[in-house]
Design a protein around this motif. Structure first.
Motif, PDB file in Angstrom:
ATOM      1  N   PHE A   8      41.725  32.593  42.117  1.00  0.00           N
ATOM      2  CA  PHE A   8      42.071  31.730  40.978  1.00  0.00           C
ATOM      3  C   PHE A   8      42.183  32.544  39.687  1.00  0.00           C
ATOM      4  N   ASP A   9      41.473  33.693  39.642  1.00  0.00           N
ATOM      5  CA  ASP A   9      41.615  34.571  38.471  1.00  0.00           C
ATOM      6  C   ASP A   9      43.045  35.080  38.390  1.00  0.00           C
ATOM      7  N   LYS A  10      43.671  35.283  39.592  1.00  0.00           N
ATOM      8  CA  LYS A  10      45.001  35.902  39.625  1.00  0.00           C
ATOM      9  C   LYS A  10      46.134  34.884  39.543  1.00  0.00           C
ATOM     10  N   SER A  63      25.188  44.047  25.244  1.00  0.00           N
ATOM     11  CA  SER A  63      26.402  43.852  24.449  1.00  0.00           C
ATOM     12  C   SER A  63      27.405  43.004  25.221  1.00  0.00           C
ATOM     13  N   THR A  64      28.380  42.521  24.499  1.00  0.00           N
ATOM     14  CA  THR A  64      29.400  41.696  25.147  1.00  0.00           C
ATOM     15  C   THR A  64      30.222  42.565  26.121  1.00  0.00           C
ATOM     16  N   GLY A  65      30.504  41.982  27.283  1.00  0.00           N
ATOM     17  CA  GLY A  65      31.263  42.724  28.302  1.00  0.00           C
ATOM     18  C   GLY A  65      30.407  43.706  29.084  1.00  0.00           C
ATOM     19  N   ALA A  66      29.071  43.674  28.899  1.00  0.00           N
ATOM     20  CA  ALA A  66      28.192  44.638  29.579  1.00  0.00           C
ATOM     21  C   ALA A  66      28.107  44.373  31.067  1.00  0.00           C
ATOM     22  N   GLY A  67      28.363  43.103  31.477  1.00  0.00           N
ATOM     23  CA  GLY A  67      28.318  42.769  32.907  1.00  0.00           C
ATOM     24  C   GLY A  67      27.231  41.762  33.241  1.00  0.00           C
ATOM     25  N   LYS A  68      26.715  41.082  32.221  1.00  0.00           N
ATOM     26  CA  LYS A  68      25.604  40.132  32.440  1.00  0.00           C
ATOM     27  C   LYS A  68      26.043  38.956  33.307  1.00  0.00           C
ATOM     28  N   SER A  69      27.137  38.299  32.908  1.00  0.00           N
ATOM     29  CA  SER A  69      27.599  37.128  33.678  1.00  0.00           C
ATOM     30  C   SER A  69      28.011  37.530  35.080  1.00  0.00           C
ATOM     31  N   THR A  70      28.502  38.764  35.207  1.00  0.00           N
ATOM     32  CA  THR A  70      28.941  39.225  36.528  1.00  0.00           C
ATOM     33  C   THR A  70      27.770  39.198  37.511  1.00  0.00           C
ATOM     34  N   ILE A  71      26.579  39.547  37.025  1.00  0.00           N
ATOM     35  CA  ILE A  71      25.407  39.560  37.909  1.00  0.00           C
ATOM     36  C   ILE A  71      25.196  38.183  38.544  1.00  0.00           C
TER      37      ILE A  71
HETATM   38  N1  LIG Z   1      37.344  37.461  36.543  1.00  0.00           N
HETATM   39  C1  LIG Z   1      37.412  38.683  36.042  1.00  0.00           C
HETATM   40  N2  LIG Z   1      38.415  39.512  36.431  1.00  0.00           N
HETATM   41  C2  LIG Z   1      38.485  40.772  35.940  1.00  0.00           C
HETATM   42  N3  LIG Z   1      37.605  41.295  35.052  1.00  0.00           N
HETATM   43  C3  LIG Z   1      36.605  40.511  34.620  1.00  0.00           C
HETATM   44  C4  LIG Z   1      36.460  39.168  35.090  1.00  0.00           C
HETATM   45  N4  LIG Z   1      35.373  38.626  34.495  1.00  0.00           N
HETATM   46  C5  LIG Z   1      34.866  39.586  33.701  1.00  0.00           C
HETATM   47  N5  LIG Z   1      35.582  40.720  33.768  1.00  0.00           N
HETATM   48  C6  LIG Z   1      35.318  41.990  33.097  1.00  0.00           C
HETATM   49  O1  LIG Z   1      34.053  42.460  33.525  1.00  0.00           O
HETATM   50  C7  LIG Z   1      33.294  42.985  32.468  1.00  0.00           C
HETATM   51  C8  LIG Z   1      31.927  42.302  32.405  1.00  0.00           C
HETATM   52  O2  LIG Z   1      32.121  40.931  32.108  1.00  0.00           O
HETATM   53  P1  LIG Z   1      30.921  39.918  31.988  1.00  0.00           P
HETATM   54  O3  LIG Z   1      31.485  38.569  31.794  1.00  0.00           O
HETATM   55  O4  LIG Z   1      29.985  40.107  33.114  1.00  0.00           O
HETATM   56  O5  LIG Z   1      30.237  40.420  30.647  1.00  0.00           O
HETATM   57  P2  LIG Z   1      29.030  39.759  29.857  1.00  0.00           P
HETATM   58  O6  LIG Z   1      28.028  40.854  29.661  1.00  0.00           O
HETATM   59  O7  LIG Z   1      28.553  38.523  30.497  1.00  0.00           O
HETATM   60  O8  LIG Z   1      29.736  39.440  28.472  1.00  0.00           O
HETATM   61  P3  LIG Z   1      29.464  38.246  27.446  1.00  0.00           P
HETATM   62  O9  LIG Z   1      28.139  38.492  26.825  1.00  0.00           O
HETATM   63  O10 LIG Z   1      30.567  38.426  26.459  1.00  0.00           O
HETATM   64  O11 LIG Z   1      29.553  36.974  28.214  1.00  0.00           O
HETATM   65  C9  LIG Z   1      34.118  42.798  31.209  1.00  0.00           C
HETATM   66  O12 LIG Z   1      34.730  44.029  30.905  1.00  0.00           O
HETATM   67  C10 LIG Z   1      35.178  41.786  31.598  1.00  0.00           C
HETATM   68  O13 LIG Z   1      36.378  42.063  30.938  1.00  0.00           O
END
Ligand SMILES: Nc1ncnc2c1ncn2[C@@H]1O[C@H](COP(=O)(O)OP(=O)(O)OP(=O)(O)O)[C@@H](O)[C@H]1O
Length: 598
Positions: free
Chosen positions: A129-131, A391-399
């Motif tokens: 769905f991202d794509k 920081s923003t974009g650090a990868g927190k939500s990814t975890i």
């Molecule tokens: N669906 C996705 N497809 C490709 N890249 C992604 C996707 N979601 C996030 N990213 C990339 O992965 C990296 C980490 O994103 P993430 O959302 O985990 O950051 P975050 O630390 O939660 O940031 P924030 O505090 O801004 O929410 C970022 O560089 C972002 O651009």
């Protein structure tokens, strides 16, 4: 080029180069047979029957002229006319059943395809769905599926009748008079060449049409969702111009179809007139001079020419409908064939979990070879609250995306209670982990439905009791229909804080052993902030919780704070120990603290 654009273009420009997609047709027919074998075969039977009848009519007309009218046999004429009328009525009845039953088959196929498509899509990985833009998927599931109906409605079943009609007419013509039949037959290949040319041209136009419709759907859908951005930044004119341009392309494409059609009919008419002219010229000569062609023959053959032109012209139209349907089918089958389902090979079903989480050297990338998490290691004990900052974009939500297996990791291990989550059954895994996302999504239904999400085991009383704990009961009761108040699209009529609390309630009612909370970044008033803080404490009580925090004030009591930067953990500890370390966290804290003081 970004992923979405790439995928969109891949899906849109799927031209095969062939003028007719036989594999697609076979697949659509197989689907029709699987849905309504009896009906399908009945329509074919009617088509054959109907073709025989229609051919008999001109033969009878010729016979009436030669044997009854010219011989002045009025009694015989009467009975022949009655026969003709009966054939006409019967033909009408058969035509009705062909159209009606073909439509029933088509609707059954559509219903089945929509169900299959939705069932398939709902299991896809989030990466898909991202794509892929939503508008494209909406077009595939709604209008592309609809075009497949045309394959049956005006397509193959009727086409079969037309083809049979042509064969029977040719046979009957040769049976009646081979000279006249040959005159007519010589003209036929010309008609076939013309039909084939238009058939090829129309396929390309239809493919472009489906692409443009998907583009328009995506555009309108995205602009409606982001209307506030458009208005705030005064982008109305620019967005209007873009819309006009896509719309114009679509209009141009439709006009191309119209052009081909407007050309096709007169051309076929000219060929038909050529056939009639030659027939009357040569046939008339033979009637007058040689006498081996009767007047009845001549009249019957002029009727045959009209009867041949109609199905031949119709065949072009039928091919056109089938073509349009097959282009839609190709796109729908592309999705059905896509293997984008999240692999669910785990067999371990954990009834209850204690809540121990381990990340061991986890590496992950959304886009291959571009790691977003570069070796993450941390552990939580059951019942602990762990905060992730950075920081923003650090990868927190990814975890958190990885813990619920929204995406699959490249390497490393993620364990719950010592069990690798990839060995766990997906449903069982997700039952134990509730996620409250940063961007709260509410469906366009009642507050109650938004909370229970279709789970019939949760009662209104349970929801009310939970809402009292979370502290949102009074607010919900104050709405005109209380728990049955309708939430407008995506909850836009509720405040950010209210939406957050409803999503807390949603997670709380499911009573998971592990809670993941991605704190909203949008600022809310201090009253709501306090409510959310209290609700968070209730929500995390007695369960392992991972909180992605943006406001450091909210996580000072966390058992463990993980500090992330650029996909790596740079610090770990309690609030006090991290402040004392005077590192990244301490800096972050000072920046936020001075902001608040200022
Ligand atoms: N669906 C996705 N497809 C490709 N890249 C992604 C996707 N979601 C996030 N990213 C990339 O992965 C990296 C980490 O994103 P993430 O959302 O985990 O950051 P975050 O630390 O939660 O940031 P924030 O505090 O801004 O929410 C970022 O560089 C972002 O651009």
């Amino acid at each position: 080029m970004c992923n979405i654009q790439k995928n969109y273009l891949e899906m849109s420009s799927n031209k095969t180069g062939q003028s007719f997609d036989f594999t697609g047709l076979k697949r659509v027919i197989a689907l029709g047979l699987s849905q309504s074998k009896g009906l399908f075969l009945t329509v074919i039977f009617i088509a054959v029957f109907s073709a025989c009848f229609s051919v008999y009519r001109p033969y009878l007309t010729g016979d009436v002229i030669d044997n009854y009218i010219l011989n002045k046999d009025l009694l015989g004429l009467k009975s022949e006319i009655i026969k003709l009328i009966i054939i006409l009525v019967f033909e009408g009845i058969l035509a009705f059943f062909t159209v009606y039953l073909a439509n029933v088959v088509a609707q059954r196929v559509i219903r089945e395809l929509r169900v299959r498509l939705y069932n398939h899509l709902i299991k896809f990985k989030l990466g898909y769905f991202d794509k892929t833009p939503n508008g494209v998927l909406v077009t595939r599931s709604v209008s592309d599926v609809e075009t497949i109906a045309e394959v049956f409605n005006d397509g193959i079943l009727v086409l079969l009748g037309d083809a049979l009609k042509i064969i029977f007419i040719v046979a009957m013509m040769y049976y009646m008079n081979w000279v006249l039949a040959t005159i007519v037959i010589v003209i036929l290949p010309l008609m076939m060449i013309i039909t084939r040319y238009f058939q090829k041209a129309l396929k390309d136009v239809y493919q472009d049409e489906r692409t443009l419709v998907a583009k328009l759907n995506t555009f309108v859908q995205e602009r409606l969702t982001g209307m506030n951005i458009i208005q705030v930044f005064n982008r109305q004119q620019a967005e209007y111009d873009k819309f006009v341009s896509i719309n114009n392309d679509l209009k141009k494409n439709y006009l191309k179809t119209v052009l081909y059609f407007s050309l096709l009919f007169p051309v076929v008419d000219i060929v038909s007139a050529l056939a009639t002219g030659s027939l009357i010229w040569f046939g008339g000569l033979r009637t007058a001079v040689a006498g081996d062609v009767t007047v009845g023959n001549l009249i019957a053959f002029t009727q045959f020419i009209t009867m041949l032109t109609t199905p031949m012209r119709a065949i072009a139209e039928r091919f056109n409908s089938i073509q349009r349907g097959l282009v839609g089918a190709d796109r729908v089958f592309n999705i059905l064939d896509a293997d984008e389902t999240l692999p669910d090979n785990g067999t371990k079903k954990l009834e209850k979990v204690k809540g121990q989480i381990d990340f061991e050297n986890v590496v992950f990338s959304y886009v291959p070879n571009n790691p977003v998490l570069k070796g993450i290691n941390f552990s939580t004990k059951p019942g602990e609250t762990i905060a992730i900052v950075g920081s923003t974009g650090a990868g927190k939500s990814t975890i958190i995306n990885l813990l619920s297996r929204f995406y699959d990791i490249d390497s490393g291990l993620i364990k719950i209670d010592g069990v690798d989550i990839y060995e766990m059954d997906l449903v069982s895994l997700r039952k134990h982990v509730a996620v409250v996302l940063q961007d709260v999504f509410l469906f366009n239904t009642t507050i109650f439905d938004n909370i229970v999400l279709g789970n019939k085991e949760i009662t209104l009383d349970q929801v009310k009791a939970a809402a009292k704990v979370i502290g949102i009961h009074d607010f919900i009761e104050s709405l005109p229909k209380g728990y049955y108040a309708e939430v407008s699209e995506r909850g836009s009529t509720l405040s950010v804080g209210q939406r957050q609390l409803i999503s807390f309630l949603r997670a709380y009612i499911y009573n998971p052993e592990i809670l993941v909370l991605d704190e909203a970044t949008s600022s809310i008033d201090s009253n709501s902030e306090e409510m959310i803080q209290r609700a968070t404490e209730k929500l995390t009580e007695g369960r392992t919780s991972i909180i992605i925090a943006h406001r450091l004030a909210t996580i000072q009591n966390a058992d463990q704070i993980i500090v992330m930067d650029n996909g790596m953990i740079v610090e770990k500890g309690t609030h006090e120990s991290l402040l004392a370390a005077k590192g990244y966290y301490s800096n972050l804290y000072e920046v936020q603290f001075s902001k608040i003081n200022n």
